[in-house]
Design a protein around this motif. Sequence first.
Motif, PDB file in Angstrom:
ATOM      1  N   TYR A 265       0.778  -1.192  -0.045  1.00 25.32           N
ATOM      2  CA  TYR A 265       0.027  -0.048   0.099  1.00 25.32           C
ATOM      3  C   TYR A 265       0.947   1.146  -0.035  1.00 25.32           C
ATOM      4  O   TYR A 265       0.451   2.388  -0.161  1.00 25.32           O
ATOM      5  N   ASN A 266       2.207   1.099  -0.031  1.00 20.43           N
ATOM      6  CA  ASN A 266       3.198   2.152   0.179  1.00 20.43           C
ATOM      7  C   ASN A 266       4.092   2.339  -1.004  1.00 20.43           C
ATOM      8  O   ASN A 266       5.359   2.250  -0.781  1.00 20.43           O
ATOM      9  N   GLU A 268       4.543   4.719  -2.847  1.00 21.88           N
ATOM     10  CA  GLU A 268       5.046   6.053  -2.504  1.00 21.88           C
ATOM     11  C   GLU A 268       6.210   6.172  -1.658  1.00 21.88           C
ATOM     12  O   GLU A 268       6.752   7.150  -1.860  1.00 21.88           O
ATOM     13  N   MET A 276       1.448   8.127   2.401  1.00 23.76           N
ATOM     14  CA  MET A 276       1.314   6.699   1.709  1.00 23.76           C
ATOM     15  C   MET A 276      -0.228   6.404   0.694  1.00 23.76           C
ATOM     16  O   MET A 276      -0.239   5.423   0.173  1.00 23.76           O
ATOM     17  N   MET A 277      -0.990   7.446   0.950  1.00 25.04           N
ATOM     18  CA  MET A 277      -2.263   7.294   0.077  1.00 25.04           C
ATOM     19  C   MET A 277      -2.077   8.451  -1.027  1.00 25.04           C
ATOM     20  O   MET A 277      -3.240   8.916  -1.750  1.00 25.04           O
ATOM     21  N   ASP A 282      -1.485   1.240  -6.178  1.00 24.50           N
ATOM     22  CA  ASP A 282      -0.351   0.555  -5.418  1.00 24.50           C
ATOM     23  C   ASP A 282      -0.072  -0.766  -6.003  1.00 24.50           C
ATOM     24  O   ASP A 282      -0.067  -0.718  -7.495  1.00 24.50           O
ATOM     25  N   ASN A 335      -3.850   1.650  -2.048  1.00 26.26           N
ATOM     26  CA  ASN A 335      -3.933   0.921  -0.574  1.00 26.26           C
ATOM     27  C   ASN A 335      -4.618  -0.302  -0.475  1.00 26.26           C
ATOM     28  O   ASN A 335      -5.300  -0.284   0.511  1.00 26.26           O
TER      29      ASN A 335
END
Length: 639
Positions: A265-266, A268, A276-277, A282, A335
């Motif tokens: 989910y990360n 990023e 993270m969002m 993802d 995510n």
Amino acid sequence: MSDNKLQEDSASPMLGRRKFINYTALAGLAGVAACSEKPSTAAPPVAPVPAAGGGDHAASVHLKPGELDTYYGFWSGGHTGDMRVLGMPSGREITRIPCFAPDALVGWGITNESKKVMGTKADGSLRYNVADTHHVHASYKDGNYDGRYAWINDKINARVARIRLDYFVCDKITDLPNVQGFHGIFPDKADPVDAAINYTTRVFCGGEFSIPLPNTGSDDASQYRSLFSCVDAETMEVRWQVLLDGNCDLVATSYDGKLAATNQYNVEMGASYEDMMAAERDACVFFNIARIEAAVKAGSFKTYGDSKVPVVDGTRAANQDPATALTAYVSVPKNPHGVNASPDGKYFICAGKLSPTGSVIELSRVLDYFDGKLAKLDDAIVAEVELGLGPLHTAFDGRGNAYTTLFLDSQVVKWNVEAAIKFHAGDKTAQYVLDRLDLSYQPGHLNATQSETRAADGKYLAVGCKFSKDRFLPVGPLHPENEQLIDISGDKMVLLADHPVRGEPHDFIIFKRDLLRPKQVYTLEDFPHAIKDPKESGVFRDGRKVTVKMTSQAPAFSLRDFKLKKGDEVTLILTNLDKVEDLTHGFAIPNHNVNFIVNPQETASVTFTADKAGVFWCYCTHFCHALHLEMRSRMIVEG
Ligand code: RUQ
Ligand code: CUA
Ligand code: CA
């Protein structure tokens, strides 16, 4: 929104929130989850409906005295660091198997044997007293549980524990090097290269928190990475690790042993939830197990810090060529949480969490990608369909249907996988959502009987609701969680029972009782230091080091007293010579932090300093006999 009639109808009470989640304030979603003061009240509770044929559902859960459950449930113990064993469908908790944290009933963390498994510091004290277990899975053979082992994670200290299922004891705990926040765990189900090995030989572990590698203390989160670890099922040594961009979350494995996956989910590589969002999509990262093992064999790896474990490079940049790639990052919506393998062996399903969707990934297509036969990796996704708000985990009934928890909608949704694939392919008449059931409240995990095996039987579904609110008698501010049991044998899901559980179990598996054959009496010879005859009892001195050897046979210990000198370093070994099933003795010494049990034919030992002069009545703490209270021994310490 879909233009599917049924799907639209069942979703309509949620339209307002759904749009909100879909199109606008994704930044506010964490707030929605954490701050919802009330459980979802958008739809009225679903009244229990009798199944086709009019069976009495409640009666199927209530067992008469003396009746045994038909399934075992293995529940992760959460903060208590143990594995809880439940009988299903009654939901009765039968025992707890301590692993990561001390347990006062059996003396886990007190006996030398358990301390050796748990790990101690130089001064003999436990390395860790705290734990956070989430996920428990058992070993496989031929796509079903074989009753050898179960494994469970400790998220806090990145440890994996193995439980022997013959005696129901934890026998090994392994640290995952350079991992923080070890989350998902799943054993493999076969060997990717040797078809004769159709059973578990590896356990895969996902590292959720990215950290600097080596861990220098750098604050530049963009440089943090995570490791996906492979632990040998027999030796419990870490075989290899894979360096990843982004994080690992949950883990799934294929039935042919060729693929494992973790959702992340990360992508990023953010350090805050806002970061993270940030991205719309993802990943679900696939691992080509045979290639990774070949790379390790060929020596193409690094090591980090003190760890000797080979680490292969699974980052995106290093794996662009499908012909040599060790990993493949399949893009899935925002995510994701939960990745689960369908019992037909064809699909992994990744739930959207911040997207109201479930993604169905076809495993043969992922293999095609690695073989250069699928041009676009994203074409491995054969369905990405709307399920509801906050989808987290998915279970299966073996009849082609999936059941996904919807955290925000406070529901479980039943949907048909092949219909979802048709719908995704353009057939908008395909009815993939088959049923929805309101839960109490905010479900996280769920699992169906035999769900992640080839023998999924679609009888019961248990759901771990994170909030119980008003479902049980109030017990102060700390609420239990609510495990709800649902009958999934008919077209409609039927709620059968609520059970309070102490926080915070997360995940569980439920399987047929005949898959296990636990032993109920130990074998004396399995303990090298067993005292086989009461005549071997006594106090054996070697300077200040003293060994006390003792046996137990109801209602007496072989030594009615034993004499020590103040300051002695004492190791007390106790063998229970009773052979009768269920005849366990305990051994407690007042003021010395000693209390442990010995089961029939078991040997255990404790080491302590006799630092106080006086008489100390050692006594049996486990009711064993009419003279249980008289079952004592005097420890006499001379000043
Ligand atoms: S994970 S709610 Cu609990 Cu460890 Cu999905
Ligand atoms: Cu032995 Cu009570
Ligand atoms: Ca993200």
